[in-house]
Design a protein around this motif. Structure first.
Motif, mmCIF file in Angstrom:
data_model
loop_
_atom_site.group_PDB
_atom_site.id
_atom_site.type_symbol
_atom_site.label_atom_id
_atom_site.label_comp_id
_atom_site.label_asym_id
_atom_site.label_seq_id
_atom_site.Cartn_x
_atom_site.Cartn_y
_atom_site.Cartn_z
ATOM 1 N N ALA A 15 0.825 -1.217 0.000
ATOM 2 C CA ALA A 15 0.000 0.000 0.000
ATOM 3 C C ALA A 15 0.856 1.263 0.000
ATOM 4 N N TYR A 33 -11.122 1.179 -3.922
ATOM 5 C CA TYR A 33 -11.664 -0.005 -3.257
ATOM 6 C C TYR A 33 -13.172 0.149 -3.137
ATOM 7 N N GLU A 37 -14.676 -5.329 -2.987
ATOM 8 C CA GLU A 37 -13.249 -5.613 -2.776
ATOM 9 C C GLU A 37 -12.904 -5.600 -1.291
ATOM 10 N N LEU A 38 -13.471 -4.654 -0.552
ATOM 11 C CA LEU A 38 -13.228 -4.617 0.896
ATOM 12 C C LEU A 38 -13.779 -5.873 1.564
ATOM 13 N N LEU A 41 -11.357 -8.696 0.905
ATOM 14 C CA LEU A 41 -10.205 -8.610 1.800
ATOM 15 C C LEU A 41 -10.572 -9.094 3.200
ATOM 16 N N ILE A 46 -8.171 -9.733 6.216
ATOM 17 C CA ILE A 46 -7.481 -8.449 6.066
ATOM 18 C C ILE A 46 -8.483 -7.352 6.387
ATOM 19 N N ALA A 49 -7.612 -1.746 3.631
ATOM 20 C CA ALA A 49 -6.873 -1.658 2.369
ATOM 21 C C ALA A 49 -5.393 -1.405 2.625
ATOM 22 N N ASP A 52 -3.600 -4.602 2.351
ATOM 23 C CA ASP A 52 -3.853 -5.376 1.133
ATOM 24 C C ASP A 52 -2.525 -5.930 0.607
ATOM 25 N N THR A 54 -1.947 -7.084 -2.364
ATOM 26 C CA THR A 54 -1.776 -6.755 -3.782
ATOM 27 C C THR A 54 -2.522 -5.461 -4.067
ATOM 28 N N VAL A 55 -1.786 -4.414 -4.409
ATOM 29 C CA VAL A 55 -2.385 -3.100 -4.649
ATOM 30 C C VAL A 55 -2.120 -2.700 -6.093
#
Length: 127
Positions: A15, A33, A37-38, A41, A46, A49, A52, A54-55
């Protein structure tokens, strides 16, 4: 014939490195996001963000995407591939990039070697 789609960076903290490159490059931004997507995660354990693994950093138009992925090992040695950036006023750009967290590694007659906050090297040349 293959086309360049993504440039992938291995990172200790994706991130923060993604935010550096989104700010460093003209017309690039961290992909937003959305709630789906949140939720994905959270399903992986997770909570934000910021963690995360993979960003994605996307260009506004054209150009490759930049992916920042979590890896367990640290960087060792010189990058085998690096990005070259151009600027009309390299000294002003060096000051701006330094304020974002870049460090100047070396100055040469035709370019300056810098490193991002996780020590990924890149060059800056006059446009």
């Amino acid at each position: 014939m293959a086309r360049l789609h993504d440039v992938v960076f291995d990172c200790a903290h994706p991130a923060s490195v993604a935010r550096f490159w989104a700010a460093a490059l003209d017309d690039y931004a961290v992909a937003p996001y959305d709630e789906a997507e949140l939720a994905r995660l959270r399903s992986l354990g997770i909570d934000s963000a910021e963690d995360d693994p993979t960003v994605l950093v996307e260009p506004a138009s054209g150009g490759p995407r930049l992916w920042f992925q979590l890896v367990p090992e640290g960087k060792r040695g010189k990058n085998r591939v690096h990005l070259d950036l151009v600027a009309v006023d390299p000294e002003a750009e060096i000051r701006r990039l330094s304020a974002l967290g870049a460090t100047v590694r070396a100055r040469y007659e035709d370019h300056v070697l810098l490193a991002d906050p996780e020590d990924n090297e890149f060059c800056l040349v006059r446009d």
